[in-house]
Design an enzyme around this catalytic site. Structure first.
Site, PDB file in Angstrom:
ATOM      1  N   GLY A 158       0.836  -1.207   0.000  1.00 12.60           N
ATOM      2  CA  GLY A 158       0.000   0.000   0.000  1.00 12.60           C
ATOM      3  C   GLY A 158       0.863   1.246   0.000  1.00 12.60           C
ATOM      4  O   GLY A 158       1.741   1.407  -0.837  1.00 12.60           O
ATOM      5  N   ASP A 159       0.616   2.121   0.971  1.00 18.78           N
ATOM      6  CA  ASP A 159       1.380   3.366   1.063  1.00 18.78           C
ATOM      7  C   ASP A 159       2.330   3.339   2.260  1.00 18.78           C
ATOM      8  O   ASP A 159       2.653   4.380   2.827  1.00 18.78           O
ATOM      9  CB  ASP A 159       0.446   4.568   1.134  1.00 18.78           C
ATOM     10  CG  ASP A 159      -0.441   4.564   2.370  1.00 18.78           C
ATOM     11  OD1 ASP A 159      -0.556   3.513   3.035  1.00 18.78           O
ATOM     12  OD2 ASP A 159      -1.020   5.620   2.678  1.00 18.78           O
ATOM     13  N   GLU A 160       2.791   2.151   2.631  1.00 21.09           N
ATOM     14  CA  GLU A 160       3.672   1.998   3.784  1.00 21.09           C
ATOM     15  C   GLU A 160       5.068   1.556   3.355  1.00 21.09           C
ATOM     16  O   GLU A 160       5.226   0.641   2.538  1.00 21.09           O
ATOM     17  CB  GLU A 160       3.100   0.965   4.767  1.00 21.09           C
ATOM     18  CG  GLU A 160       1.792   1.411   5.384  1.00 21.09           C
ATOM     19  CD  GLU A 160       1.199   0.362   6.294  1.00 21.09           C
ATOM     20  OE1 GLU A 160       0.395   0.740   7.160  1.00 21.09           O
ATOM     21  OE2 GLU A 160       1.532  -0.844   6.153  1.00 21.09           O
TER      22      GLU A 160
END
Length: 194
Positions: free
Chosen positions: A87-89
């Site tokens: 994801g956005d991690e």
């Protein structure tokens, strides 16, 4: 080989993935214990990514993640390892640090790098970054546990208003507000982290 690459690297950003992160983190922890030096794990979560991704479309979101990965990589030292967790991690392993001030300076530079304007297909997809910092081996000698502790510190940074960083503190283990903000781990993640 291609199979090994697919197993250990994120296809979108070409960064190491969670599996390789845990392996490299285990190596960093062992090196810290042997040398008597501390390292840090930074858990980086993009602020407002979902809004930018939904507004401009998932293809633009993928391009945004590639730009962010390049910006984060440009800030880190050659000895550091940047990984995309999904994801956005992202996470960064920072071995052999000179102290908290060095980790904080890197965290501030990472936040500044992400905060700059990012134009994707003419759309300003500005995002930020919240960062949690956990120390190895001080906070944990287990890679999965250290990752969870950095994750908790990141959620405290988000609660503090985003675009900032926070150090893990053992009090976070007992803070109900922090615990309620954390996403539930799956059984697989719990088993891998313990």
């Amino acid at each position: 080989s291609e199979i090994e690459y697919l197993a250990f690297y994120d296809q979108l950003t070409r960064l190491p993935n969670r599996r390789l992160l845990l392996d490299r983190l285990q190596q960093a922890l062992a090196a810290s214990v042997r040398s008597g030096t501390e390292g840090a794990l930074l858990f980086i979560d993009l602020d407002n990514f979902k809004y930018a991704n939904d507004a401009a479309g998932h293809d633009a979101g993928d391009l945004l993640l590639k730009v962010v990965a390049k910006r984060l990589s440009a800030v880190l030292r050659n000895s550091d390892t940047l990984c995309r967790l999904g994801g956005d991690e992202f996470a960064a392993i920072l071995p052999q640090l000179g102290g908290a001030s060095q980790a904080e300076a890197l965290a501030e530079r990472l936040i500044a790098a992400v905060n700059g304007p990012i134009l994707i297909r003419g759309v300003d997809m500005r995002v930020g970054a919240s960062i949690g910092i956990a120390w190895c081996p001080t906070h944990a000698a287990d890679p999965g546990l250290l990752l969870r502790q950095a994750d908790r510190a990141m959620y405290v940074a988000k609660q503090a208003g985003k675009n900032t960083y926070r150090h893990f503190d053992r009090a976070m283990l007992f803070d109900n507000e922090t615990l309620l903000a954390l996403p539930a781990f799956t059984d697989t993640e719990n088993a891998a982290a313990e």
